[in-house]
Write an enzyme that holds these catalytic residues in place. Structure first.
Site, mmCIF file in Angstrom:
data_model
loop_
_atom_site.group_PDB
_atom_site.id
_atom_site.type_symbol
_atom_site.label_atom_id
_atom_site.label_comp_id
_atom_site.label_asym_id
_atom_site.label_seq_id
_atom_site.Cartn_x
_atom_site.Cartn_y
_atom_site.Cartn_z
ATOM 1 C CG HIS A 28 -64.506 49.519 -22.689
ATOM 2 N ND1 HIS A 28 -64.893 48.374 -22.495
ATOM 3 C CD2 HIS A 28 -63.464 49.768 -21.804
ATOM 4 C CE1 HIS A 28 -63.835 47.664 -21.522
ATOM 5 N NE2 HIS A 28 -63.326 48.786 -21.097
ATOM 6 C CG ASN A 43 -71.941 45.764 -23.083
ATOM 7 O OD1 ASN A 43 -70.883 45.169 -22.960
ATOM 8 N ND2 ASN A 43 -73.023 45.166 -22.637
HETATM 9 P P1 OAD Z 1 -66.573 38.817 -22.693
HETATM 10 O O1 OAD Z 1 -66.722 38.510 -24.236
HETATM 11 O O2 OAD Z 1 -65.071 38.555 -22.524
HETATM 12 O O3 OAD Z 1 -67.418 37.741 -21.655
HETATM 13 C C1 OAD Z 1 -68.809 37.572 -21.708
HETATM 14 C C2 OAD Z 1 -69.362 37.043 -20.758
HETATM 15 O O4 OAD Z 1 -70.784 36.961 -20.613
HETATM 16 C C3 OAD Z 1 -68.793 35.805 -20.313
HETATM 17 O O5 OAD Z 1 -68.372 35.356 -19.020
HETATM 18 C C4 OAD Z 1 -69.980 34.590 -20.766
HETATM 19 O O6 OAD Z 1 -70.301 33.788 -19.916
HETATM 20 C C5 OAD Z 1 -71.172 35.623 -20.249
HETATM 21 N N1 OAD Z 1 -72.477 35.439 -21.060
HETATM 22 C C6 OAD Z 1 -72.562 35.154 -22.379
HETATM 23 N N2 OAD Z 1 -74.132 35.243 -22.540
HETATM 24 C C7 OAD Z 1 -74.622 35.488 -21.427
HETATM 25 C C8 OAD Z 1 -75.954 35.791 -21.005
HETATM 26 N N3 OAD Z 1 -77.137 35.479 -21.825
HETATM 27 N N4 OAD Z 1 -76.179 36.006 -19.687
HETATM 28 C C9 OAD Z 1 -75.354 36.102 -18.942
HETATM 29 N N5 OAD Z 1 -74.155 36.075 -19.091
HETATM 30 C C10 OAD Z 1 -73.679 35.830 -20.391
HETATM 31 O O7 OAD Z 1 -67.121 40.125 -22.844
HETATM 32 P P2 OAD Z 1 -66.686 41.402 -21.812
HETATM 33 O O8 OAD Z 1 -66.540 40.842 -20.236
HETATM 34 O O9 OAD Z 1 -67.873 42.361 -21.829
HETATM 35 O O10 OAD Z 1 -63.310 45.900 -24.836
HETATM 36 O O11 OAD Z 1 -65.469 41.884 -22.281
HETATM 37 C C11 OAD Z 1 -64.528 42.985 -21.878
HETATM 38 C C12 OAD Z 1 -64.080 43.923 -23.031
HETATM 39 O O12 OAD Z 1 -63.358 43.007 -23.804
HETATM 40 C C13 OAD Z 1 -65.119 44.412 -24.060
HETATM 41 O O13 OAD Z 1 -65.666 45.752 -23.418
HETATM 42 C C14 OAD Z 1 -64.153 44.688 -25.204
HETATM 43 C C15 OAD Z 1 -63.571 43.246 -25.210
HETATM 44 O O14 OAD Z 1 -62.367 43.326 -25.709
HETATM 45 C C16 OAD Z 1 -63.204 46.947 -25.566
HETATM 46 O O15 OAD Z 1 -63.678 46.985 -26.663
HETATM 47 C C17 OAD Z 1 -62.148 47.599 -24.966
#
Ligand code: OAD
Length: 247
Positions: A118, A101
Site C-alpha cells: 500500500h 502498512n
Molecule cells: P485493520 O485495522 O483492518 O485490522 C487490524 C487488525 O490488527 C485487527 O484484526 C486487530 O484485531 C489486530 N490487532 C490490533 N492490535 C493488535 C496487536 N497488538 N497485535 C496483534 N494484532 C492486533 O488493519 P489492516 O488489516 O492492516 O489500506 O487494514 C488493511 C488496510 O485497510 C490498510 O492497509 C489500509 C486500510 O484501509 C489502505 O490504506 C489502502
C-alpha cells in the site's frame, strides 16, 4: 515466555523460508492506531474524503493536512519488539516481509526484503511529471506541495480505487507461495487484493500461522492461531528460535 504450540516449534525446526504478511496490528504496540475496530482510524475519519484521488483533486490541502497528521504520529514512533524480532530472524532464516502498512517501521527495524503493498507514507511523487520526492524534507513539502513542473505532489500511498504497485504485489505473492511458514500478523484480512496473498500461499502448500488479538476472516484457513499481541508473540518466537539454534 509464553508457551508456543508444538506444531509451530516443529515447523520452526525444519523451515528455511519465513514470510511475514503484516497489517496495522503489527504497529499497534508502536502507538499507531489501526483502521478498523473501536478506536480505528476509519471510525473517526471518512476514507472517501481523505484516501482517494478525487478527494485529493478537490481538496489537496485537506488531504495533505491528514497525511501531515499521520506522518507526525508515525515519525514519533519506533519499531516495536515485533518488528525487531522479524528483522533479527534473518540471522536464522531467509525472511521476507509483505506489509500493508505505510509506516516504514519494518525498514527502520532493519528488515531487508520488504514488499510494500500500500505504498510508503515517507515517499511522494508529482502527479504531473512523476518526479519522486522520496524521504523528502517533511517541513518543506508540507508548506509547499507543488513540484518544480507546477504539478501537485502526492503521497506515494495506495488510495481506495487505485491499483497496488504490481511489482510489490507479484513479488510478495511469489515469496508467500514459496514460504515454509507464512505468518499473518495483525491484519483483519478484509482488504483486497492484499488479502488474496495468504489464500494463495495456503493453496501452494505453505503453513499459515496467524497472530492477532481476535479471530479474523482468515482465521479458519490458518494452521495455527495465536491470540496475542504481535510484539510479545514475535519476541517469544525469536527466543524459541534462539533455543532451537542452540544460542
Ligand atoms: P485493520 O485495522 O483492518 O485490522 C487490524 C487488525 O490488527 C485487527 O484484526 C486487530 O484485531 C489486530 N490487532 C490490533 N492490535 C493488535 C496487536 N497488538 N497485535 C496483534 N494484532 C492486533 O488493519 P489492516 O488489516 O492492516 O489500506 O487494514 C488493511 C488496510 O485497510 C490498510 O492497509 C489500509 C486500510 O484501509 C489502505 O490504506 C489502502
Amino acid at each position: 515466555m509464553a508457551e508456543l504450540p508444538i506444531q509451530l516449534i516443529e515447523r520452526l525446526e525444519s523451515s528455511k523460508r519465513l514470510v511475514f504478511f503484516t497489517g496495522a496490528g503489527m504497529s499497534a504496540e508502536s502507538g499507531i492506531p489501526t483502521f478498523r475496530g473501536e478506536d480505528g482510524i476509519w471510525k473517526k475519519f471518512k476514507p472517501e474524503e481523505l484516501a482517494n484521488f478525487n478527494a485529493f483533486r478537490k481538496n489537496p490541502e485537506l488531504v495533505w493536512e491528514w497525511y501531515k497528521y499521520r506522518r507526525e504520529i508515525i515519525s514519533n514512533t519506533r519499531p516495536n519488539p515485533g518488528h525487531l524480532a522479524i528483522a533479527e530472524l534473518e540471522k536464522y532464516y531467509s525472511v521476507e516481509v509483505i506489509t500493508q502498512n505505510v509506516d516504514n517501521l519494518h525498514r527502520r527495524a532493519g528488515s531487508k526484503i520488504i514488499y510494500e503493498l500500500h505504498g510508503n507514507i515517507e515517499k511522494n511523487y508529482c502527479i504531473k511529471c512523476n518526479k519522486r520526492y522520496d524521504f523528502f524534507d517533511f517541513k518543506l513539502i508540507d508548506n509547499k506541495n507543488i513540484c518544480e513542473c507546477g504539478g501537485f505532489i502526492r503521497p506515494d500511498v495506495v488510495w481506495f480505487g487505485e491499483n497496488l504497485p504490481l511489482d510489490q504485489f507479484n513479488n510478495g505473492e511469489e515469496a508467500a507461495k514459496w514460504s515454509d511458514i507464512l505468518f499473518v500478523v495483525g491484519t483483519s484480512a478484509v482488504v483486497y487484493p492484499a488479502a488474496y496473498i495468504p489464500y494463495e500461499a495456503k493453496k501452494a502448500g505453505s503453513f499459515l500461522v496467524e497472530i492477532n488479538l481476535d479471530e479474523t476472516e482468515i482465521s479458519s484457513i490458518c494452521d495455527i492461531n495465536i491470540f496475542g499481541k504481535a510484539g510479545e508473540t514475535l519476541s517469544d518466537i525469536l527466543s524459541k528460535v534462539k533455543q532451537i539454534k542452540g544460542e
